[in-house]
Design a protein around this motif. Structure first.
Motif, PDB file in Angstrom:
ATOM      1  N   TYR A 238     -24.870   2.939   0.995  1.00  0.00           N
ATOM      2  CA  TYR A 238     -25.285   1.663   1.564  1.00  0.00           C
ATOM      3  C   TYR A 238     -24.285   0.575   1.175  1.00  0.00           C
ATOM      4  O   TYR A 238     -23.662   0.646   0.109  1.00  0.00           O
ATOM      5  CB  TYR A 238     -26.672   1.253   1.048  1.00  0.00           C
ATOM      6  CG  TYR A 238     -27.722   2.301   1.281  1.00  0.00           C
ATOM      7  CD1 TYR A 238     -28.371   2.402   2.507  1.00  0.00           C
ATOM      8  CD2 TYR A 238     -28.063   3.201   0.277  1.00  0.00           C
ATOM      9  CE1 TYR A 238     -29.332   3.368   2.724  1.00  0.00           C
ATOM     10  CE2 TYR A 238     -29.020   4.174   0.481  1.00  0.00           C
ATOM     11  CZ  TYR A 238     -29.653   4.256   1.714  1.00  0.00           C
ATOM     12  OH  TYR A 238     -30.596   5.224   1.927  1.00  0.00           O
ATOM     13  N   ILE A 239     -24.151  -0.416   2.023  1.00  0.00           N
ATOM     14  CA  ILE A 239     -23.318  -1.576   1.741  1.00  0.00           C
ATOM     15  C   ILE A 239     -24.174  -2.820   1.940  1.00  0.00           C
ATOM     16  O   ILE A 239     -24.844  -2.953   2.971  1.00  0.00           O
ATOM     17  CB  ILE A 239     -22.089  -1.635   2.676  1.00  0.00           C
ATOM     18  CG1 ILE A 239     -21.244  -0.373   2.522  1.00  0.00           C
ATOM     19  CG2 ILE A 239     -21.251  -2.882   2.388  1.00  0.00           C
ATOM     20  CD1 ILE A 239     -20.123  -0.261   3.553  1.00  0.00           C
TER      21      ILE A 239
ATOM     22  N   THR B  15      -7.263 -11.723   8.062  1.00  0.00           N
ATOM     23  CA  THR B  15      -8.359 -11.823   7.103  1.00  0.00           C
ATOM     24  C   THR B  15      -9.362 -10.691   7.333  1.00  0.00           C
ATOM     25  O   THR B  15      -9.779 -10.010   6.389  1.00  0.00           O
ATOM     26  CB  THR B  15      -9.062 -13.190   7.214  1.00  0.00           C
ATOM     27  OG1 THR B  15      -8.115 -14.225   6.945  1.00  0.00           O
ATOM     28  CG2 THR B  15     -10.221 -13.306   6.248  1.00  0.00           C
ATOM     29  N   LEU B  16      -9.753 -10.491   8.578  1.00  0.00           N
ATOM     30  CA  LEU B  16     -10.707  -9.420   8.894  1.00  0.00           C
ATOM     31  C   LEU B  16     -10.131  -8.042   8.558  1.00  0.00           C
ATOM     32  O   LEU B  16     -10.840  -7.180   8.040  1.00  0.00           O
ATOM     33  CB  LEU B  16     -11.107  -9.487  10.366  1.00  0.00           C
ATOM     34  CG  LEU B  16     -11.922 -10.721  10.763  1.00  0.00           C
ATOM     35  CD1 LEU B  16     -12.143 -10.743  12.270  1.00  0.00           C
ATOM     36  CD2 LEU B  16     -13.248 -10.754  10.023  1.00  0.00           C
TER      37      LEU B  16
ATOM     38  N   ASP C  13      -9.761  -3.160   5.222  1.00  0.00           N
ATOM     39  CA  ASP C  13      -8.969  -2.308   4.333  1.00  0.00           C
ATOM     40  C   ASP C  13      -9.673  -2.109   2.995  1.00  0.00           C
ATOM     41  O   ASP C  13      -9.683  -1.006   2.440  1.00  0.00           O
ATOM     42  CB  ASP C  13      -7.581  -2.905   4.099  1.00  0.00           C
ATOM     43  CG  ASP C  13      -6.693  -2.839   5.328  1.00  0.00           C
ATOM     44  OD1 ASP C  13      -7.025  -2.099   6.288  1.00  0.00           O
ATOM     45  OD2 ASP C  13      -5.658  -3.543   5.339  1.00  0.00           O
ATOM     46  N   TYR C  14     -10.265  -3.185   2.469  1.00  0.00           N
ATOM     47  CA  TYR C  14     -10.985  -3.086   1.197  1.00  0.00           C
ATOM     48  C   TYR C  14     -12.161  -2.114   1.329  1.00  0.00           C
ATOM     49  O   TYR C  14     -12.338  -1.214   0.499  1.00  0.00           O
ATOM     50  CB  TYR C  14     -11.483  -4.456   0.744  1.00  0.00           C
ATOM     51  CG  TYR C  14     -12.316  -4.372  -0.506  1.00  0.00           C
ATOM     52  CD1 TYR C  14     -11.721  -4.243  -1.755  1.00  0.00           C
ATOM     53  CD2 TYR C  14     -13.707  -4.369  -0.436  1.00  0.00           C
ATOM     54  CE1 TYR C  14     -12.481  -4.126  -2.907  1.00  0.00           C
ATOM     55  CE2 TYR C  14     -14.475  -4.258  -1.589  1.00  0.00           C
ATOM     56  CZ  TYR C  14     -13.853  -4.136  -2.815  1.00  0.00           C
ATOM     57  OH  TYR C  14     -14.624  -4.010  -3.938  1.00  0.00           O
ATOM     58  N   LEU C  15     -12.959  -2.287   2.374  1.00  0.00           N
ATOM     59  CA  LEU C  15     -14.112  -1.399   2.565  1.00  0.00           C
ATOM     60  C   LEU C  15     -13.673   0.049   2.752  1.00  0.00           C
ATOM     61  O   LEU C  15     -14.288   0.970   2.207  1.00  0.00           O
ATOM     62  CB  LEU C  15     -14.951  -1.860   3.753  1.00  0.00           C
ATOM     63  CG  LEU C  15     -15.804  -3.096   3.526  1.00  0.00           C
ATOM     64  CD1 LEU C  15     -16.470  -3.518   4.825  1.00  0.00           C
ATOM     65  CD2 LEU C  15     -16.851  -2.842   2.455  1.00  0.00           C
TER      66      LEU C  15
ATOM     67  N   SER D 127     -11.211   1.476   1.476  1.00  0.00           N
ATOM     68  CA  SER D 127     -10.760   2.037   0.204  1.00  0.00           C
ATOM     69  C   SER D 127     -11.938   2.386  -0.714  1.00  0.00           C
ATOM     70  O   SER D 127     -11.758   3.083  -1.711  1.00  0.00           O
ATOM     71  CB  SER D 127      -9.828   1.058  -0.514  1.00  0.00           C
ATOM     72  OG  SER D 127     -10.551  -0.032  -1.067  1.00  0.00           O
ATOM     73  N   LYS D 128     -13.138   1.915  -0.393  1.00  0.00           N
ATOM     74  CA  LYS D 128     -14.294   2.098  -1.266  1.00  0.00           C
ATOM     75  C   LYS D 128     -15.321   3.097  -0.754  1.00  0.00           C
ATOM     76  O   LYS D 128     -16.136   3.576  -1.538  1.00  0.00           O
ATOM     77  CB  LYS D 128     -15.015   0.757  -1.487  1.00  0.00           C
ATOM     78  CG  LYS D 128     -14.161  -0.299  -2.130  1.00  0.00           C
ATOM     79  CD  LYS D 128     -13.805   0.091  -3.544  1.00  0.00           C
ATOM     80  CE  LYS D 128     -12.931  -0.944  -4.211  1.00  0.00           C
ATOM     81  NZ  LYS D 128     -12.418  -0.498  -5.500  1.00  0.00           N
ATOM     82  N   VAL D 129     -15.328   3.401   0.511  1.00  0.00           N
ATOM     83  CA  VAL D 129     -16.401   4.242   1.052  1.00  0.00           C
ATOM     84  C   VAL D 129     -15.870   5.319   1.996  1.00  0.00           C
ATOM     85  O   VAL D 129     -14.798   5.188   2.579  1.00  0.00           O
ATOM     86  CB  VAL D 129     -17.444   3.397   1.834  1.00  0.00           C
ATOM     87  CG1 VAL D 129     -18.069   2.353   0.957  1.00  0.00           C
ATOM     88  CG2 VAL D 129     -16.835   2.743   3.058  1.00  0.00           C
ATOM     89  N   TYR D 130     -16.666   6.385   2.089  1.00  0.00           N
ATOM     90  CA  TYR D 130     -16.477   7.384   3.133  1.00  0.00           C
ATOM     91  C   TYR D 130     -17.499   7.055   4.208  1.00  0.00           C
ATOM     92  O   TYR D 130     -18.708   7.166   3.980  1.00  0.00           O
ATOM     93  CB  TYR D 130     -16.711   8.798   2.591  1.00  0.00           C
ATOM     94  CG  TYR D 130     -15.716   9.206   1.531  1.00  0.00           C
ATOM     95  CD1 TYR D 130     -14.372   9.390   1.852  1.00  0.00           C
ATOM     96  CD2 TYR D 130     -16.124   9.403   0.220  1.00  0.00           C
ATOM     97  CE1 TYR D 130     -13.456   9.766   0.880  1.00  0.00           C
ATOM     98  CE2 TYR D 130     -15.213   9.783  -0.753  1.00  0.00           C
ATOM     99  CZ  TYR D 130     -13.884   9.956  -0.418  1.00  0.00           C
ATOM    100  OH  TYR D 130     -12.979  10.319  -1.370  1.00  0.00           O
ATOM    101  N   TRP D 131     -17.062   6.648   5.356  1.00  0.00           N
ATOM    102  CA  TRP D 131     -17.972   6.151   6.392  1.00  0.00           C
ATOM    103  C   TRP D 131     -18.986   7.198   6.830  1.00  0.00           C
ATOM    104  O   TRP D 131     -20.091   6.860   7.238  1.00  0.00           O
ATOM    105  CB  TRP D 131     -17.191   5.596   7.574  1.00  0.00           C
ATOM    106  CG  TRP D 131     -16.490   4.330   7.175  1.00  0.00           C
ATOM    107  CD1 TRP D 131     -15.170   4.174   6.901  1.00  0.00           C
ATOM    108  CD2 TRP D 131     -17.093   3.049   6.941  1.00  0.00           C
ATOM    109  NE1 TRP D 131     -14.913   2.880   6.514  1.00  0.00           N
ATOM    110  CE2 TRP D 131     -16.072   2.164   6.537  1.00  0.00           C
ATOM    111  CE3 TRP D 131     -18.397   2.566   7.019  1.00  0.00           C
ATOM    112  CZ2 TRP D 131     -16.308   0.832   6.227  1.00  0.00           C
ATOM    113  CZ3 TRP D 131     -18.631   1.243   6.721  1.00  0.00           C
ATOM    114  CH2 TRP D 131     -17.593   0.386   6.325  1.00  0.00           C
ATOM    115  N   SER D 132     -18.656   8.451   6.711  1.00  0.00           N
ATOM    116  CA  SER D 132     -19.610   9.494   7.102  1.00  0.00           C
ATOM    117  C   SER D 132     -20.812   9.544   6.164  1.00  0.00           C
ATOM    118  O   SER D 132     -21.862  10.075   6.529  1.00  0.00           O
ATOM    119  CB  SER D 132     -18.920  10.871   7.124  1.00  0.00           C
ATOM    120  OG  SER D 132     -18.398  11.172   5.849  1.00  0.00           O
TER     121      SER D 132
END
Length: 115
Positions: free
Chosen positions: A5-6, A93-94, A99-101, A103-108
């Motif tokens: 979750y985010i 900016t977007l 890019d940050y997100l 680097s932190k999560v596996y979208w699957s």
């Protein structure tokens, strides 16, 4: 990554004076007054979120919201998104946020996003 979750909390710029003592606390993101810091000089500097903010209450109430161990919490204190910026600057900016997100999560693995 075990992130499922985010949760993103942001409600605009902290104040109009760039962080002077006259700025107000932000009830959504939990930003403190006079919050400015230079992450280039001290990237490990601790930041505290106001305990009465929506962000802190959401984080602390796992029984009603999301489990802390599976949630990436983001409190954006100053999005640096200037309405007067060029479309290219806004897109940059977007892309930085994306890019940050990425680097932190596996979208699957993601089951939900809260804004």
């Amino acid at each position: 990554s075990n992130v499922e979750y985010i949760a993103i909390f942001s409600s605009g710029q902290q104040g109009s004076s760039g962080g002077s003592s006259g700025d107000a606390k932000n009830v959504v993101s939990g930003a403190t007054d006079n919050y400015k810091w230079n992450t280039d000089e001290n990237s490990s500097e601790l930041r505290s979120v106001q305990s009465q903010s929506v962000a802190a209450q959401f984080y602390n109430d796992q029984s009603r919201f999301l489990p802390q161990s599976k949630t990436l919490y983001l409190t954006i204190w100053d999005s640096q998104f200037n309405q007067l910026a060029s479309s290219g600057e806004k897109e940059d900016t977007l892309n930085g946020y994306a890019d940050y997100l990425n680097s932190k999560v596996y979208w699957s693995n993601i089951k939900g996003i809260v804004l």
